[in-house]
Enzyme design. Structure first.
Site, PDB file in Angstrom:
ATOM      1  CE1 TYR A   2      -4.547  -2.391   4.707  1.00 28.12           C
ATOM      2  CE2 TYR A   2      -3.629  -0.238   4.220  1.00 28.12           C
ATOM      3  CZ  TYR A   2      -4.124  -1.456   3.786  1.00 28.12           C
ATOM      4  OH  TYR A   2      -4.185  -1.736   2.447  1.00 28.12           O
ATOM      5  CB  SER A  60      -0.878  -0.026   1.265  1.00 29.96           C
ATOM      6  OG  SER A  60      -1.463   1.240   1.516  1.00 29.96           O
TER       7      SER A  60
END
Length: 276
Positions: free
Chosen positions: A147, A133
């Site tokens: 995350y 990401s």
């Protein structure tokens, strides 16, 4: 000519499905894996898509999926790891079991799949693509810690794996997408709502961040843009070790600043949010 073959985990999600569609259109045979067959219904219309039920948190499920794939293919030109979940919350209050599940799916799930399917990838001298990401290369933002922890781990795992598997002529590529239109992005507001209930002392801040997250959802990009990049990574002769795809401009700017300055900006913004 033998069709190229790929295994895509998380194939029932928006990003995974977009890649399934793109690869099949370009002549690939795709094993589309997700946690339930219901998740895969949108990808089952083409004879070159083989649905595979697989839970990346279960080695038994992954082994069963491997046996199913190996019965139909003696090699895989690509394994693409989309399976993942969002994680929002305060690292002081997030329940341990929820944090453990985020890491289990996002990190250990990727590890389990790659380890199990490596013989088929090695047979093709194929490629492994791990989904990180923009959060993976950026410093962790407050309340995005769960995350960020998982994606920072994916970055380290992918780098080490890339250097190891170079000895087997297998390329490992890391993809670092910004916001794209998926169910995961659409669920961000719900994730913030759940986090509010877990951490009363930070609830006002999380409510403000939830409204900002809604604006990010509105600007999320078409998943096919990401699918194009991944297909390039799978097919170009010399792929980059990593591909950053449409990162958020403001967060990218913050990464250019000295750490103390970035910390001060975050603190200022969060204090304003806390006051309402």
């Amino acid at each position: 000519m033998t069709k190229r073959t790929a295994l895509i985990t998380g194939a029932g999600g928006g990003l995974g499905h977009a890649l399934v569609e793109r690869l099949v259109a370009d002549g690939w045979k795709v094993f589309a894996a997700d946690i339930s067959e219901e998740m895969l219904r949108s990808s089952m219309h083409d004879p070159d898509v083989v649905p595979v039920v697989m839970d990346v948190t279960s080695q038994e499920s992954i082994q069963s999926a491997y046996d199913a794939v190996a019965s139909q293919a003696d090699r895989l030109d690509g394994v693409i790891n989309f399976a993942g979940v969002m994680g929002v919350g305060s690292l002081t209050d997030i329940p341990e079991e929820r944090l453990a599940r985020i890491l289990d799916i996002n990190v250990m799930g990727t590890y389990r799949v790659n380890k199990t399917f490596l013989p088929l990838v090695e047979a093709a001298k194929g490629r492994i693509v791990n989904l990180s990401s923009e959060t993976g290369w950026q410093s962790a933002a407050p309340f995005n810690g769960p995350y960020a922890m998982s994606k920072h781990a994916i970055e380290a795992y992918s780098t080490a794996l890339r250097r190891e598997l170079a000895l087997l002529d297998i390329k490992v590529i890391t993809i670092q997408p910004g916001a794209f239109r998926t169910n995961m992005v659409a669920g961000i507001e719900n994730a913030f709502t759940a986090a509010e209930a877990e951490t009363p002392k930070f609830a006002p801040v999380l409510r403000k961040l939830k409204s900002l997250a809604g604006k990010e959802i509105e600007s999320a990009r078409n998943p096919d843009l990401l699918a194009q990049v991944i297909e390039t990574a799978l097919t170009v002769k010399r792929p980059n070790p990593s591909y950053s795809v449409k990162p958020d401009k403001m967060r990218s700017f913050l990464e250019q600043l000295p750490t103390r300055t970035a910390d001060q900006i975050y603190t200022m913004v969060l204090r304003r949010a806390q006051k309402g």
